[in-house]
Each structure stands twice: as structure tokens, then as C-alpha cells.
Design a protein around this motif. Structure first.
Motif, PDB file in Angstrom:
ATOM      1  N   VAL A   1       0.833  -1.202   0.000  1.00  0.00           N
ATOM      2  CA  VAL A   1       0.000   0.000   0.000  1.00  0.00           C
ATOM      3  C   VAL A   1       0.872   1.259   0.000  1.00  0.00           C
ATOM      4  O   VAL A   1       0.553   2.250  -0.665  1.00  0.00           O
ATOM      5  N   VAL A   2       1.974   1.224   0.725  1.00  0.00           N
ATOM      6  CA  VAL A   2       2.878   2.371   0.777  1.00  0.00           C
ATOM      7  C   VAL A   2       3.687   2.494  -0.515  1.00  0.00           C
ATOM      8  O   VAL A   2       3.922   3.599  -1.021  1.00  0.00           O
ATOM      9  N   GLU A   3       4.109   1.369  -1.049  1.00  0.00           N
ATOM     10  CA  GLU A   3       5.032   1.364  -2.180  1.00  0.00           C
ATOM     11  C   GLU A   3       4.566   2.162  -3.397  1.00  0.00           C
ATOM     12  O   GLU A   3       5.373   2.889  -4.006  1.00  0.00           O
ATOM     13  N   PRO A   4       3.283   2.078  -3.816  1.00  0.00           N
ATOM     14  CA  PRO A   4       2.857   2.907  -4.959  1.00  0.00           C
ATOM     15  C   PRO A   4       3.011   4.398  -4.702  1.00  0.00           C
ATOM     16  O   PRO A   4       3.410   5.149  -5.599  1.00  0.00           O
ATOM     17  N   MET A   5       2.696   4.829  -3.466  1.00  0.00           N
ATOM     18  CA  MET A   5       2.801   6.242  -3.137  1.00  0.00           C
ATOM     19  C   MET A   5       4.258   6.709  -3.153  1.00  0.00           C
ATOM     20  O   MET A   5       4.576   7.788  -3.681  1.00  0.00           O
ATOM     21  N   LEU A   6       5.141   5.900  -2.581  1.00  0.00           N
ATOM     22  CA  LEU A   6       6.546   6.284  -2.542  1.00  0.00           C
ATOM     23  C   LEU A   6       7.171   6.258  -3.934  1.00  0.00           C
ATOM     24  O   LEU A   6       8.021   7.094  -4.259  1.00  0.00           O
ATOM     25  N   TRP A   7       6.740   5.302  -4.759  1.00  0.00           N
ATOM     26  CA  TRP A   7       7.253   5.277  -6.136  1.00  0.00           C
ATOM     27  C   TRP A   7       6.828   6.540  -6.883  1.00  0.00           C
ATOM     28  O   TRP A   7       7.641   7.173  -7.569  1.00  0.00           O
ATOM     29  N   LEU A   8       5.552   6.908  -6.740  1.00  0.00           N
ATOM     30  CA  LEU A   8       5.082   8.126  -7.392  1.00  0.00           C
ATOM     31  C   LEU A   8       5.815   9.343  -6.855  1.00  0.00           C
ATOM     32  O   LEU A   8       6.228  10.234  -7.617  1.00  0.00           O
ATOM     33  N   GLY A   9       5.976   9.409  -5.526  1.00  0.00           N
ATOM     34  CA  GLY A   9       6.696  10.541  -4.946  1.00  0.00           C
ATOM     35  C   GLY A   9       8.114  10.635  -5.461  1.00  0.00           C
ATOM     36  O   GLY A   9       8.615  11.735  -5.773  1.00  0.00           O
ATOM     37  N   GLU A  10       8.777   9.494  -5.587  1.00  0.00           N
ATOM     38  CA  GLU A  10      10.149   9.479  -6.101  1.00  0.00           C
ATOM     39  C   GLU A  10      10.202   9.942  -7.546  1.00  0.00           C
ATOM     40  O   GLU A  10      11.070  10.720  -7.936  1.00  0.00           O
ATOM     41  N   ARG A  11       9.255   9.475  -8.358  1.00  0.00           N
ATOM     42  CA  ARG A  11       9.250   9.870  -9.771  1.00  0.00           C
ATOM     43  C   ARG A  11       8.897  11.338  -9.949  1.00  0.00           C
ATOM     44  O   ARG A  11       9.443  12.022 -10.830  1.00  0.00           O
ATOM     45  N   LEU A  12       7.983  11.847  -9.140  1.00  0.00           N
ATOM     46  CA  LEU A  12       7.560  13.242  -9.280  1.00  0.00           C
ATOM     47  C   LEU A  12       8.637  14.216  -8.839  1.00  0.00           C
ATOM     48  O   LEU A  12       8.716  15.341  -9.354  1.00  0.00           O
ATOM     49  N   THR A  13       9.435  13.828  -7.865  1.00  0.00           N
ATOM     50  CA  THR A  13      10.471  14.740  -7.359  1.00  0.00           C
ATOM     51  C   THR A  13      11.827  14.504  -7.990  1.00  0.00           C
ATOM     52  O   THR A  13      12.775  15.230  -7.698  1.00  0.00           O
ATOM     53  N   ALA A  14      11.950  13.503  -8.848  1.00  0.00           N
ATOM     54  CA  ALA A  14      13.231  13.206  -9.479  1.00  0.00           C
ATOM     55  C   ALA A  14      13.681  14.373 -10.347  1.00  0.00           C
ATOM     56  O   ALA A  14      12.891  14.958 -11.095  1.00  0.00           O
ATOM     57  N   GLY A  15      14.946  14.714 -10.229  1.00  0.00           N
ATOM     58  CA  GLY A  15      15.504  15.776 -11.058  1.00  0.00           C
ATOM     59  C   GLY A  15      15.236  17.177 -10.574  1.00  0.00           C
ATOM     60  O   GLY A  15      15.620  18.150 -11.238  1.00  0.00           O
ATOM     61  N   GLU A  16      14.578  17.313  -9.418  1.00  0.00           N
ATOM     62  CA  GLU A  16      14.360  18.665  -8.904  1.00  0.00           C
ATOM     63  C   GLU A  16      15.674  19.265  -8.422  1.00  0.00           C
ATOM     64  O   GLU A  16      16.526  18.560  -7.862  1.00  0.00           O
ATOM     65  N   PRO A  17      15.880  20.576  -8.629  1.00  0.00           N
ATOM     66  CA  PRO A  17      17.128  21.197  -8.165  1.00  0.00           C
ATOM     67  C   PRO A  17      17.220  21.172  -6.649  1.00  0.00           C
ATOM     68  O   PRO A  17      16.234  21.375  -5.951  1.00  0.00           O
ATOM     69  N   ARG A  18      18.389  20.844  -6.160  1.00  0.00           N
ATOM     70  CA  ARG A  18      18.616  20.828  -4.720  1.00  0.00           C
ATOM     71  C   ARG A  18      18.842  22.250  -4.229  1.00  0.00           C
ATOM     72  O   ARG A  18      19.279  23.129  -4.959  1.00  0.00           O
ATOM     73  N   ALA A  19      18.527  22.464  -2.969  1.00  0.00           N
ATOM     74  CA  ALA A  19      18.713  23.788  -2.389  1.00  0.00           C
ATOM     75  C   ALA A  19      20.182  24.176  -2.374  1.00  0.00           C
ATOM     76  O   ALA A  19      21.070  23.328  -2.170  1.00  0.00           O
ATOM     77  N   GLU A  20      20.469  25.444  -2.626  1.00  0.00           N
ATOM     78  CA  GLU A  20      21.844  25.921  -2.590  1.00  0.00           C
ATOM     79  C   GLU A  20      22.391  25.860  -1.175  1.00  0.00           C
ATOM     80  O   GLU A  20      21.677  26.182  -0.209  1.00  0.00           O
TER      81      GLU A  20
END
Length: 335
Positions: A313-332
Motif C-alpha cells: 500500500v505504501v510502495e505505490p505512493m513512494l514510487w510516485l513521490g520518487e518519480r515526481l520529485t526526481a531531477g528537482e534542483p537541490r537547495a543551494e
């Protein structure tokens, strides 16, 4: 006296999608339970009082009352935030590094009893239903604004009713229509990531199908020894379960998903909101006594037999969260 500040809105949103009765409400209640059982900092929080109340009520019904949350009787609009662990700050860049902001993913559910895109469709020549049209627009807006989608496929409902495709093709067609002129649709595929959840893995008909097809595996870290179906094999199980659709249209669900979404943005998960029965004495899975859903006394109502142990049940949410945030710029880093 100043008012409390409004909570920060998540930068990404996950929408819930599926036929009425496919288990969206139960999955959300199970998500809270599953996250609480994990040994990490992931948690789900209501984004407003009504959503918190909803989560408390449904989770209590599932875990304490041993009953499934009641189906929707009115249009529901709820929003939650999935909050993850914050990465530790890099102390090399500052003597007093600023605390990291944990990832936040929005989860929204806009649901209505009986569905709006299938049974609720207006027949040609009938009087327009303004309220129903407004609800359909809200459901569609939610899909347009989201880039992650949890699509629930109930194989037992599909065997008995066979309406999964009916609840997919109309909103999918409208979604493509709305996004036709968008830059996100230029390559002919919608931009969403789709977690397809095949529900009710605890039902003997689903479990035995997976066993016969040799799709079961074990997680060595699972103290209960529950059988599982890996994401690599979940698509094959989905295809097998589509063969027993009451309408014979379930195969078009898979074809429609592949036509409208990028193949590498679709991932299948075999899930159970209540899990298998665990004997308090043995504390392990038993092939001879695993059903966690039994009739109440001699009546027709079903009740949960033992503790709730959600599976996948958790795994689909975490996979989506990982894919949606992938490649976002990290804070300076602080200077």
C-alpha cells in the motif's frame, strides 16, 4: 491575535482514480496503518480539518472496528500530504546549516457515489444535470492538475460486474481532450505517472491465480512471511485477471493505459488493504489458514478477522513521490 498560518501546499499532487467501490477509501485508511508500522519517518497528514477527520474515522473503522469504511454517500473532496524524512544538512558548507525541508507530496480524492463518468452519464436528449456536470469537472480538474495517479483495479468487482474500462475510458478521453493543446502532450502521451494497484490480493481467487502462474515471491525481511507479487510480475497477473472480466472488456484497460501514457511511467502493484490473517500464536503466514476476511456470524456482512497488515500500500505512493520529485534542483548550500 493572529490566525494560524496556512500550511504550505505540496509541490506535487497524486490523484486517486478507480471505479466506485474499488477501494480508494480503504486504501487510504490502510496507508495510515502501513506507514505507522514502518520504521521510517514517512507519514500522512490531513491538509485540512475535514480531511484529518475523514482519515481518523476511516482508519479507526479499519483497525479497531474491524469493518470496512462505508462507501461515499455524497460528493467528497479531501486532501492529504505525504511527508517524508528530511535529508541531513551538509555541514561542510556552513557552521550552522539550515534544516532540510522534507519532501511533501499531495494526495487528493474527489469521489462521488455511483460514479460520474459511467452510470451518471446523461443520455442524449435528457435534461442537463448542472450539479453532475460540475462534479465531473472537479474530477477532471483534479486529474489535469496531478502528475501522479493511483489507479485502482478491483479484480473481484471486474469478475462480478466488469466495469473497469467503463470507468476509465470516459475520463481518460476527457483528460486527453483537455490537455491536447498543452506542451505536455506534444509527443502524443499524457505526462502522468500511473501506479496501477491490483487490489484484494488477500482474496483466495487472486492469490491462487498468482500461485498457479508461479508469480509469487517472498520478502526475506518480512517477519510474517507473506507471499507477494513483485512489480515485475504484477503486470502479468493483471493481464491474467482481466481474462475473467464479466464484460470481457478488461483487456482494453491495459491497452488504453499503454496508448495514452508512457510505458516507463506505468508501474503495477499487487496490493491488499487488510493483508492476510496472522495467528497470534505462530505470528506467521499459514497457507491452510490465511483468510483475513470472514462472514460475521451467520449473516452476510464481512468483517476483518485479525490484525490489519496492509501489503504493497505504501510502495505505490513512494514510487510516485520518487518519480515526481526526481531531477528537482537541490537547495543551494548556505554561504
Amino acid at each position: 491575535m493572529t490566525a494560524d498560518p496556512a500550511p504550505a501546499r505540496p509541490g506535487h499532487n497524486i490523484a486517486m482514480w478507480g471505479a466506485p467501490g474499488s477501494g480508494k477509501t480503504t486504501l487510504l485508511a490502510a496507508l495510515f496503518i502501513a506507514l505507522t508500522r514502518r520504521n521510517d519517518d514517512w507519514k500522512i497528514v490531513g491538509s485540512d480539518p475535514a480531511s484529518s477527520d475523514y482519515l481518523i474515522e476511516k482508519t479507526s473503522a479499519l483497525s479497531l472496528g474491524k469493518i470496512f469504511p462505508e462507501a461515499s454517500t455524497a460528493l467528497e473532496r479531501y486532501h492529504w500530504t505525504l511527508i517524508g524524512p528530511a535529508e541531513p544538512p551538509d555541514a561542510r558548507w556552513s557552521r550552522r546549516p539550515r534544516p532540510a525541508t522534507p519532501p511533501r507530496i499531495g494526495i487528493s480524492m474527489i469521489d462521488a457515489p455511483g460514479g460520474l463518468f459511467s452510470a451518471g452519464r446523461r443520455r442524449p436528449g435528457s435534461t442537463p444535470d448542472g450539479q453532475a456536470d460540475l462534479r465531473r469537472r472537479e474530477l477532471l480538474d483534479n486529474l489535469v492538475d496531478s502528475r501522479g495517479v493511483v489507479f485502482l483495479f478491483d479484480p473481484i468487482r471486474e469478475f462480478e460486474v466488469g466495469d473497469a474500462f467503463d470507468h476509465l475510458h470516459a475520463p481518460l478521453t476527457r483528460l486527453a481532450e483537455r490537455m491536447l493543446g498543452s506542451d505536455d502532450f506534444r509527443d502524443g502521451k499524457l505526462p502522468h505517472h500511473i501506479a496501477v494497484c491490483v487490489t484484494k490480493f488477500d482474496d483466495p481467487r487472486v492469490l491462487e491465480t498468482a500461485e498457479k502462474r508461479r508469480l509469487l515471491s517472498a520478502n526475506p525481511d518480512d517477519p510474517y512471511g507473506f507471499p507477494r507479487v513483485s512489480s515485475e510480475d504484477a503486470r502479468e497477473l493483471f493481464r491474467e485477471l482481466c481474462e475473467v472480466s464479466a464484460s470481457g472488456n478488461a483487456d482494453m484497460v491495459l491497452n488504453a493505459l499503454d496508448k495514452f501514457f508512457h510505458r516507463d511511467r506505468i508501474k503495477f502493484f499487487v496490493t491488499s488493504s487488510i493483508g492476510f490473517y496472522v495467528d497470534p500464536r505462530t505470528k506467521s503466514f499459514d497457507w491452510h489458514d490465511y483468510q483475513n476476511l470472514l462472514p460475521e456470524d451467520e449473516g452476510e456482512d464481512l468483517r476483518i478477522r485479525g490484525q490489519v497488515h496492509p501489503i504493497n500500500v505504501v510502495e505505490p505512493m513512494l514510487w510516485l513521490g520518487e518519480r515526481l520529485t526526481a531531477g528537482e534542483p537541490r537547495a543551494e548550500p548556505s554561504r
